[in-house]
Scaffold this active site. Structure first.
Site, PDB file in Angstrom:
ATOM      1  N   PHE A   1       1.187  -0.741  -0.139  1.00  0.00           N
ATOM      2  CA  PHE A   1       0.330   0.398  -0.358  1.00  0.00           C
ATOM      3  C   PHE A   1       0.880   1.109  -0.057  1.00  0.00           C
ATOM      4  CE2 PHE A   1      -2.583   3.374   1.190  1.00  0.00           C
ATOM      5  CZ  PHE A   1      -3.665   3.449   0.926  1.00  0.00           C
TER       6      PHE A   1
ATOM      7  N   ASP B   1       9.786   1.514   1.604  1.00  0.00           N
ATOM      8  CA  ASP B   1       8.205   2.401   1.796  1.00  0.00           C
ATOM      9  C   ASP B   1       8.172   2.185   3.682  1.00  0.00           C
ATOM     10  OD1 ASP B   1       6.432   3.284   3.643  1.00  0.00           O
ATOM     11  OD2 ASP B   1       4.743   3.013   1.279  1.00  0.00           O
TER      12      ASP B   1
ATOM     13  N   LYS C   1       3.050   9.665   8.588  1.00  0.00           N
ATOM     14  CA  LYS C   1       2.371   8.953   9.856  1.00  0.00           C
ATOM     15  C   LYS C   1       2.784   9.858  11.100  1.00  0.00           C
ATOM     16  CE  LYS C   1      -0.031   4.799   8.119  1.00  0.00           C
ATOM     17  NZ  LYS C   1      -1.794   5.294   7.857  1.00  0.00           N
TER      18      LYS C   1
HETATM   19  C1  LIG Z   1       3.513   2.609   3.701  1.00  0.00           C
HETATM   20  C2  LIG Z   1       2.532   3.346   4.279  1.00  0.00           C
HETATM   21  N1  LIG Z   1       2.378   4.169   2.315  1.00  0.00           N
HETATM   22  C3  LIG Z   1       1.901   5.249   1.622  1.00  0.00           C
HETATM   23  C4  LIG Z   1       0.518   5.631   2.861  1.00  0.00           C
HETATM   24  C5  LIG Z   1       0.148   6.515   2.369  1.00  0.00           C
HETATM   25  O1  LIG Z   1      -0.057   7.939   3.114  1.00  0.00           O
HETATM   26  P1  LIG Z   1      -0.576   9.021   3.476  1.00  0.00           P
HETATM   27  O2  LIG Z   1      -2.285   8.477   3.614  1.00  0.00           O
HETATM   28  O3  LIG Z   1      -0.813   9.639   4.349  1.00  0.00           O
HETATM   29  O4  LIG Z   1      -1.359   9.933   1.670  1.00  0.00           O
HETATM   30  C6  LIG Z   1       0.455   4.681   3.590  1.00  0.00           C
HETATM   31  C7  LIG Z   1      -1.031   4.643   4.848  1.00  0.00           C
HETATM   32  O5  LIG Z   1      -1.617   3.826   5.377  1.00  0.00           O
HETATM   33  C8  LIG Z   1       1.494   3.580   4.246  1.00  0.00           C
HETATM   34  O6  LIG Z   1       0.905   2.877   4.984  1.00  0.00           O
END
Ligand SMILES: Cc1ncc(COP(=O)(O)O)c(C=O)c1O
Length: 393
Positions: free
Chosen positions: A134, A219, A248
């Site tokens: 994700f 990520d 986050k």
């Molecule tokens: C691993 C990861 N990458 C990217 C995101 C996307 O972040 P945002 O919701 O702040 O755009 C999330 C959100 O849950 C995530 O868990």
């Protein structure tokens, strides 16, 4: 009309909400509009690293808001320089760019990798990502995210992403072509199921990227900033990324995103990327206060210890309730799996008893409480969970 009726009247119906209107938070607890108290093991989707309204975050935000809230990035501002310095001093990366969210950080990381491809890899632009990943909700990050349910409504998607099986380095090798500029991974998958890779996966991927001269983007939006028991997840796997993204928990609940890169991958030229609010003084002051507190107080160590305590409690519940299939995760990013689709009923039974937990999948719950909780909060949560699970037949 109630707040919830007003929401239905005015808000796009996109988020599936629980029937609670939260008005206040303190530490690991939140209160609804009727004054009911809940122990919060959702933690603003893993953003409330220091819990709700932690004094260091409140003080930093208040002081900065009274001093300077927003200026153009044409000018130097001190909070973003201080936060960038702290991040570089405590990570393996050399340079930082700030934005406002996780998706935006990943989007920038992908642009950076494409610039690298143009500079050093004959224009290679493809990024290999994995199934069940994700990476966010922008169109490109939906393409990067290896879950068709997020992609299907928006076809056709931007090109340049190849999704391959997670925790399978041979799949990455098979997908690598002369057009590949980077591999992008979560060191431990969050939204996709709290999935841990096999032991040698990340080292093998790192070796492959080095062999091919392509970049490794980690990520760490969910795993970073102490969540899984070290400041950054890559430390637990004995590798270093070329690019890392954060968001986050970085600013204790204030919106922020960050792209970090090694010097070799710091290839944006002047004007090639940007953001109006990125590096906003209030967000960066919150980020500095949060990160400094996490480092100075070994909050990651606390997440590791309390996480182990939570795992042992969940394992005991697994002995008691046959329908719990597994307990997985690291630090304070944990999940339990069920043999059938009962997660929503468990979430509601917990809610009734004053505990907030996340339905990760129809058959799994996720726990991502503030990193500052202690064993006492864990005991309380386990007690409520035990009662909630007892209502499930
Ligand atoms: C691993 C990861 N990458 C990217 C995101 C996307 O972040 P945002 O919701 O702040 O755009 C999330 C959100 O849950 C995530 O868990």
């Amino acid at each position: 009309m109630s707040w919830q009726e007003l929401e239905h009247k005015y808000f796009m119906q996109i988020v599936e909400r629980l029937p609670v209107t939260l008005v206040k938070g303190q530490g690991a607890r939140v209160w609804d509009e009727d004054g009911r108290e809940y122990l919060d093991f959702v933690g603003g989707w893993a953003c409330d690293s220091l819990g709700h309204c932690h004094p260091v975050v409140v003080e930093a935000v208040t002081a900065q808001a009274q001093t300077l809230i927003q200026v153009s990035n044409q000018f130097y501002t001190i909070p973003q320089i201080r936060l960038a310095e702290l991040l570089v001093q405590h990570s393996c990366l050399d340079k930082v760019f700030f934005c406002n969210s996780g998706a935006e950080a990943n989007e920038g990381a992908v642009k950076l990798a494409r610039r690298y491809g143009k500079h050093y890899l004959n224009g290679a632009y493809e990024i290999i990502t994995t199934t069940d990943s994700f990476h966010g909700r922008t169109l490109a990050m939906v393409a990067a995210t290896g879950q068709t349910k997020f992609q299907q409504p928006y076809l056709p998607l931007p090109v340049g992403f190849v999704n391959v099986e997670y925790s399978n380095v041979d799949a990455i090798k098979a997908a690598t072509t002369s057009q590949t500029c980077a591999v992008m991974l979560e060191p431990l998958q969050g939204e996709g199921g709290v999935n841990l890779p096999s032991d040698n996966y990340l080292t093998a991927v790192r070796r492959w990227c080095d062999q091919k001269g392509i970049l490794l983007i980690l990520d760490e939006i969910q795993t970073g900033v102490g969540r899984i028991g070290t400041l950054f997840a890559y430390e637990q796997y004995g590798i270093e990324p070329d690019i890392m993204t954060l968001a986050k928990g970085l600013a204790g609940g204030i919106p922020i995103g960050a792209i970090l890169a090694k010097d070799k991958a710091d290839v944006f030229a002047l004007g090639e990327h940007g953001s109006t609010f990125g590096g906003n003084p209030v967000a960066c002051a919150a980020g500095y206060a949060t990160l400094k507190f996490i480092i100075d107080n070994d909050v990651a160590g606390n997440a590791r210890r309390v996480g182990q305590y939570l795992v042992s409690g969940l394992e005991k519940l697994k002995q008691k309730f046959q329908f719990i299939t597994d307990v997985r995760g690291r630090g304070l990013l944990l999940a339990v799996g069920f043999s059938s689709d009962i997660a929503q009923s468990v979430v509601m039974a917990c809610l009734d008893r004053g505990l907030l937990v996340n339905r990760l999948k129809p058959n799994a719950l996720r726990f991502m409480p503030p990193l500052i909780i202690g064993n006492r909060e864990v005991d309380e949560a386990l007690g409520i969970l035990d009662k909630a699970l007892s209502t499930i037949s």
